[in-house]
Design a protein around this motif. Structure first.
Motif, PDB file in Angstrom:
ATOM      1  N   GLY A 244      20.096 -20.405 -30.379  1.00  0.00           N
ATOM      2  CA  GLY A 244      21.523 -20.166 -30.252  1.00  0.00           C
ATOM      3  C   GLY A 244      22.287 -21.406 -30.645  1.00  0.00           C
ATOM      4  O   GLY A 244      21.711 -22.380 -31.167  1.00  0.00           O
ATOM      5  N   THR A 245      23.570 -21.394 -30.378  1.00  0.00           N
ATOM      6  CA  THR A 245      24.431 -22.521 -30.732  1.00  0.00           C
ATOM      7  C   THR A 245      25.380 -22.804 -29.579  1.00  0.00           C
ATOM      8  O   THR A 245      25.918 -21.871 -28.966  1.00  0.00           O
ATOM      9  CB  THR A 245      25.258 -22.193 -31.981  1.00  0.00           C
ATOM     10  N   ILE A 246      25.541 -24.091 -29.254  1.00  0.00           N
ATOM     11  CA  ILE A 246      26.625 -24.477 -28.357  1.00  0.00           C
ATOM     12  C   ILE A 246      27.881 -24.586 -29.216  1.00  0.00           C
ATOM     13  O   ILE A 246      27.993 -25.464 -30.071  1.00  0.00           O
ATOM     14  CB  ILE A 246      26.333 -25.816 -27.657  1.00  0.00           C
ATOM     15  N   ALA A 247      28.806 -23.656 -28.988  1.00  0.00           N
ATOM     16  CA  ALA A 247      30.035 -23.630 -29.790  1.00  0.00           C
ATOM     17  C   ALA A 247      31.014 -24.703 -29.339  1.00  0.00           C
ATOM     18  O   ALA A 247      31.700 -25.329 -30.164  1.00  0.00           O
ATOM     19  CB  ALA A 247      30.681 -22.250 -29.704  1.00  0.00           C
ATOM     20  N   SER A 248      31.099 -24.911 -28.019  1.00  0.00           N
ATOM     21  CA  SER A 248      32.016 -25.921 -27.493  1.00  0.00           C
ATOM     22  C   SER A 248      31.572 -26.303 -26.086  1.00  0.00           C
ATOM     23  O   SER A 248      30.818 -25.577 -25.432  1.00  0.00           O
ATOM     24  CB  SER A 248      33.454 -25.385 -27.451  1.00  0.00           C
ATOM     25  N   VAL A 249      32.056 -27.470 -25.648  1.00  0.00           N
ATOM     26  CA  VAL A 249      31.764 -27.956 -24.311  1.00  0.00           C
ATOM     27  C   VAL A 249      33.057 -28.415 -23.664  1.00  0.00           C
ATOM     28  O   VAL A 249      33.829 -29.167 -24.264  1.00  0.00           O
ATOM     29  CB  VAL A 249      30.744 -29.128 -24.336  1.00  0.00           C
ATOM     30  N   ALA A 250      33.297 -27.939 -22.425  1.00  0.00           N
ATOM     31  CA  ALA A 250      34.453 -28.381 -21.652  1.00  0.00           C
ATOM     32  C   ALA A 250      33.949 -28.820 -20.283  1.00  0.00           C
ATOM     33  O   ALA A 250      33.503 -27.978 -19.486  1.00  0.00           O
ATOM     34  CB  ALA A 250      35.471 -27.256 -21.521  1.00  0.00           C
ATOM     35  N   GLY A 251      33.989 -30.126 -20.040  1.00  0.00           N
ATOM     36  CA  GLY A 251      33.450 -30.633 -18.791  1.00  0.00           C
ATOM     37  C   GLY A 251      31.948 -30.405 -18.730  1.00  0.00           C
ATOM     38  O   GLY A 251      31.212 -30.864 -19.603  1.00  0.00           O
ATOM     39  N   THR A 271      25.632 -31.452 -26.422  1.00  0.00           N
ATOM     40  CA  THR A 271      26.855 -31.390 -27.218  1.00  0.00           C
ATOM     41  C   THR A 271      26.773 -30.209 -28.180  1.00  0.00           C
ATOM     42  O   THR A 271      25.699 -29.626 -28.378  1.00  0.00           O
ATOM     43  CB  THR A 271      27.048 -32.699 -28.003  1.00  0.00           C
ATOM     44  N   PRO A 272      27.902 -29.814 -28.810  1.00  0.00           N
ATOM     45  CA  PRO A 272      27.886 -28.658 -29.714  1.00  0.00           C
ATOM     46  C   PRO A 272      26.837 -28.796 -30.816  1.00  0.00           C
ATOM     47  O   PRO A 272      26.591 -29.885 -31.346  1.00  0.00           O
ATOM     48  CB  PRO A 272      29.300 -28.656 -30.283  1.00  0.00           C
TER      49      PRO A 272
END
Length: 353
Positions: A244-251, A271-272
């Motif tokens: 899969g993919t980490i599209a974004s990270v918030a906190g 991280t993304p």
């Protein structure tokens, strides 16, 4: 003597050119139950035998309550083991089996009998003193073996695959008895098994071993929800390991892209970018794929199996074939059906290694 802490510091065990345990370090707190879990040949039983003094470490240190016992024999350590085979003396009755340890230590017959009766009572075996092992059920034999190990009140109690000779229903009952006894008496217990469910059910902490090393040490909940690497994710709980993919990270929260489906999960310091993701079998809910549905994760049911309290499905998806479970009280989804897989909000974790 009360329960003791246990420390392994850089412990290695070699048999000639074969390394059975490789630079292993961990700590078991006094009064805790720690399980060594892993497939056959991973080093868990060798580790247990080194705690008992039945094997001596090639390198490193073993401490019991801060005392270095690395080079002490089994008789010089305040540790007892419950073996997989129970190892009861067939010609002795229950009381004599449990008395054997105190009598061998020079304790008088009357005092040894009193000590044995006390431990048999703790394990619900009062009234069984005159029976031979052959007259007991498997669960009763197991409890006699535990009473015999407990009678000298060791600082650490070891279990080597203690339930492997019992049927499934009895396994559940005896593991509950062992856990209750450990908590009630505040014992330090190290427990070896290859059964994941057993390990999760009885443990304060689980040490997963692979290829003679520790793959992860964590509480049962953390082990399930946050596998440290691909081996643990695959070994514990039949997880589907997918790309899969980490599209974004918030906190501390990551938004994952799973073939078009957007899912939130703990970021675990990542991280993304591309990532491996563990998807538990019960983390996705099946829903009919209606005309006009767009986005999300879709698939086709390849197999459907009824197992009484739940269904098991193999679903062909853009991520590959996924193993999914669902309660059996809902509508059964037939083979060939097109479905949407909707996240339930749990059971999906990114894998940091």
């Amino acid at each position: 003597m009360g329960p003791a802490s246990l420390d392994f510091i850089g412990v290695t065990k070699r048999y000639g050119a074969v390394t059975a345990v490789d630079d292993v370090s961990f700590r078991c707190e006094a009064g805790s139950l720690t399980t060594l879990l892993g497939p056959s040949g991973c080093g868990k039983t060798t580790t247990l035998r080194m705690i008992a003094g039945l094997e001596l470490a090639s390198e490193g240190k073993i401490l019991i309550d801060g005392k270095d016992v690395t080079h002490l024999s089994a008789a010089e350590r305040d540790v007892t083991m419950v073996f997989q085979s129970y190892a009861l003396f067939p010609h002795m009755n229950v009381l004599d089996n449990v008395m054997y340890g105190p009598r061998s230590s020079g304790i008088g017959k009357a005092q040894a009998a009193e000590m044995a009766r006390e431990k048999l009572g703790l394990l619900g075996l009062s009234g069984f003193e005159s029976r031979l092992p052959s007259e007991l059920s498997g669960g009763q034999q197991q409890r006699v073996a535990v009473a015999r190990a407990l009678v000298l009140e060791p600082s650490i109690l070891l279990f080597d695959e203690p339930l492997s000779n019992l049927d499934a229903r009895l396994r559940r009952k005896v593991r509950e008895d062992i856990r209750a006894l450990q908590k009630d008496l505040g014992l330090t217990v190290v427990y070896v098994t290859h059964d994941q469910e057993e390990a999760l059910a009885v443990s304060d902490e689980v040490i997963v071993m692979s290829n003679a090393r520790i793959a992860q040490k964590a509480s049962p909940r953390d082990l399930w929800n946050a596998p440290a690497n691909l081996f643990v994710a695959d070994f514990i709980g039949d997880a589907n390991v997918v790309d899969g993919t980490i599209a974004s990270v918030a906190g501390e929260t990551a938004v994952l892209d799973l073939a078009g489906a957007s899912v939130e999960a703990p970021a675990r310091g990542l991280t993304p970018g591309p990532v491996k993701i563990a998807v538990r079998p019960d983390a996705l809910r099946l829903a009919p794929l209606e005309a006009g549905d767009a986005g999300g994760l879709t698939g086709t049911v390849r197999t459907a199996s009824y197992l009484g309290k739940h269904m098991e499905y193999e679903i062909e998806t853009p991520l590959g074939e996924l193993f999914i479970t669902a309660p059996a009280d809902g509508d059964e989804v037939g083979v060939g059906a097109a479905v949407r897989l909707l996240p339930k909000g749990h059971g999906i974790a990114v894998i940091p290694q």
